[in-house]
Scaffold this active site. Structure first.
Site, short mmCIF file in Angstrom:
data_model
loop_
_atom_site.label_atom_id
_atom_site.label_comp_id
_atom_site.label_asym_id
_atom_site.label_seq_id
_atom_site.Cartn_x
_atom_site.Cartn_y
_atom_site.Cartn_z
N ARG A 32 0.66 -1.23 0.02
CA ARG A 32 -0.16 -0.01 0.00
C ARG A 32 0.87 1.15 -0.11
O ARG A 32 0.42 2.27 -0.75
CB ARG A 32 -0.89 -0.17 1.18
N ASP A 42 -2.67 8.27 2.78
CA ASP A 42 -1.69 8.29 1.67
C ASP A 42 -0.77 9.44 1.50
O ASP A 42 -0.15 9.54 0.53
CB ASP A 42 -2.75 7.82 0.54
N HIS A 58 -6.56 8.84 10.69
CA HIS A 58 -6.40 7.27 10.93
C HIS A 58 -4.82 6.87 10.96
O HIS A 58 -4.44 5.93 10.41
CB HIS A 58 -7.03 6.57 10.08
N GLY A 100 -15.86 11.99 -0.52
CA GLY A 100 -15.34 10.44 -0.64
C GLY A 100 -15.09 9.87 0.46
O GLY A 100 -14.39 9.12 0.57
N SER A 120 -17.48 6.98 2.86
CA SER A 120 -18.86 6.21 2.80
C SER A 120 -19.52 6.61 4.14
O SER A 120 -20.73 6.17 4.20
CB SER A 120 -18.74 4.64 2.70
N ASN A 135 -20.23 12.07 -2.56
CA ASN A 135 -19.56 11.01 -2.82
C ASN A 135 -20.30 10.13 -4.27
O ASN A 135 -21.19 10.98 -4.74
CB ASN A 135 -19.50 9.80 -1.72
N1 APR Z 1 -15.24 11.08 -5.94
C1 APR Z 1 -16.15 11.08 -4.87
N2 APR Z 1 -16.33 10.10 -3.86
C2 APR Z 1 -15.83 8.84 -4.66
C3 APR Z 1 -15.09 8.69 -5.49
C4 APR Z 1 -14.79 9.84 -6.37
N3 APR Z 1 -14.19 9.85 -7.40
N4 APR Z 1 -14.87 7.22 -5.76
C5 APR Z 1 -15.45 6.65 -4.78
N5 APR Z 1 -16.17 7.45 -3.95
C6 APR Z 1 -16.79 7.44 -2.80
C7 APR Z 1 -17.65 6.23 -2.84
O1 APR Z 1 -18.87 6.22 -3.21
C8 APR Z 1 -17.68 5.87 -1.26
O2 APR Z 1 -18.47 6.52 -0.48
O3 APR Z 1 -15.83 7.16 -1.69
C9 APR Z 1 -16.07 6.67 -0.47
C10 APR Z 1 -15.18 5.42 -0.30
O4 APR Z 1 -15.78 4.71 0.83
P1 APR Z 1 -14.88 3.78 1.78
O5 APR Z 1 -14.23 2.87 0.88
O6 APR Z 1 -15.61 3.41 2.80
O7 APR Z 1 -13.63 4.55 2.12
P2 APR Z 1 -13.64 5.50 3.69
O8 APR Z 1 -15.05 6.17 3.69
O9 APR Z 1 -12.42 6.39 3.61
O10 APR Z 1 -13.53 4.23 4.77
C11 APR Z 1 -13.18 4.94 6.22
O11 APR Z 1 -12.80 2.69 6.74
O12 APR Z 1 -11.51 0.98 6.16
C12 APR Z 1 -11.70 2.17 7.22
O13 APR Z 1 -9.86 3.38 8.29
C13 APR Z 1 -10.45 2.70 6.97
O14 APR Z 1 -10.17 5.31 6.52
C14 APR Z 1 -10.94 4.10 6.24
C15 APR Z 1 -12.36 4.15 7.01
#
Ligand code: APR
Length: 250
Positions: A71, A105, A120, A191, A193, A217
């Protein structure tokens, strides 16, 4: 999206204290997979929830260490995208902008954002797996047997300075995130969830304290029910477009 963007533009232009919570989605257009997307390549049959835990590191330190090596390489090869750069531009235009990120990142910093709160942790930082004290990457070489390197002080395994599932978030980062959320007049969630606490509760807190909130998102439906606005679409498109409407002369 135009109607909502036109409603948000004057709010952004007039914002005094803006907080932006970001998640993996803001780095998706930089090529970094989000957590909810399937893990790719040789990690396809693993889930983040299985590897990013103290138990996994205890049971199989090499597997977890190798996952983070992979990663880290991906993150280092990735470049900030238009969404990251829009936030750098916003830092110049809004009296006070605070980025609170769940991402590890480092792309916000690489784009030029200052004062990023990393809820995080970070792929670029390491700590001793026993006392959680920082270990500088220059103080440990690659270990011969592929196992995690050893702490130069106590010889325990070095681990990533990343918050694993079930672990506490860094108290100062979390406290600052809640403090700026309490005082902001505008809050963007970009971005994410919104399923992992405590970050997920920040937008709701912002509403409770009287701020307007925009959620972007790919899952939300574009809508405006003031003080809550939601914009479906890619952050790399949405954020630059929102800036253009808020500051058309630039
Ligand atoms: N632009 C905007 N939103 C986007 C895009 C984009 N190009 N691509 C994806 N998304 C959105 C998706 O719709 C989703 O709602 O980004 C979100 C990604 O959600 P996750 O994969 O759950 O990532 P995140 O919310 O950051 O997870 C939170 O969970 O796994 C743990 O600690 C880890 O920090 C992470 C936390």
């Amino acid at each position: 999206a135009n109607l909502v963007l036109d409603q948000l533009a004057p709010l952004l232009r007039g914002a005094k204290r803006l907080v932006v919570l970001t998640g993996a989605g803001i780095s998706a257009e930089s090529g970094l997979a989000t957590f909810r997307d399937a893990m790719t390549g040789l990690w396809a049959n693993f889930r983040a929830e299985e590897l990013a835990t103290p138990e996994a590191f205890e049971q199989n330190p090499k597997l977890v260490w190798d996952w983070y090596v992979w990663r880290r390489k991906l993150a280092q090869a990735a470049k900030p995208n238009g969404a990251h750069f829009a936030l750098v531009e916003l830092e110049r235009l809004v009296p006070q902008l605070t980025i609170v990120t769940q991402n590890v990142d480092g792309l916000h910093q690489r784009a030029g954002s200052a004062g990023v709160i990393e809820l995080h942790g970070s792929l670029s930082r390491f700590k001793c797996s026993t006392d959680n004290e920082p270990v500088d990457a220059k103080d440990f070489g690659d270990s011969p047997d592929g196992m995690p390197p050893r702490c130069p002080r106590c010889h325990a395994f070095v681990r990533p300075d990343i918050v694993w599932f079930g672990e506490m978030l860094p108290p100062s980062a979390l406290q600052t995130a809640f403090q700026v959320t309490k005082k902001c007049d505008l809050f963007f969630s970009i971005g994410t969830s919104g399923v992992v606490e405590p970050a997920a509760s920040l937008p709701r807190r912002a509403i409770e304290y009287g701020a307007s909130v925009m959620i972007n998102n790919l899952d939300v439906d574009t809508a405006s029910e003031p003080p809550l606005y939601s914009l479906q679409g890619k952050a790399g498109t949405i954020l630059p477009e929102l800036l253009r409407r808020a500051w058309p002369r630039l």
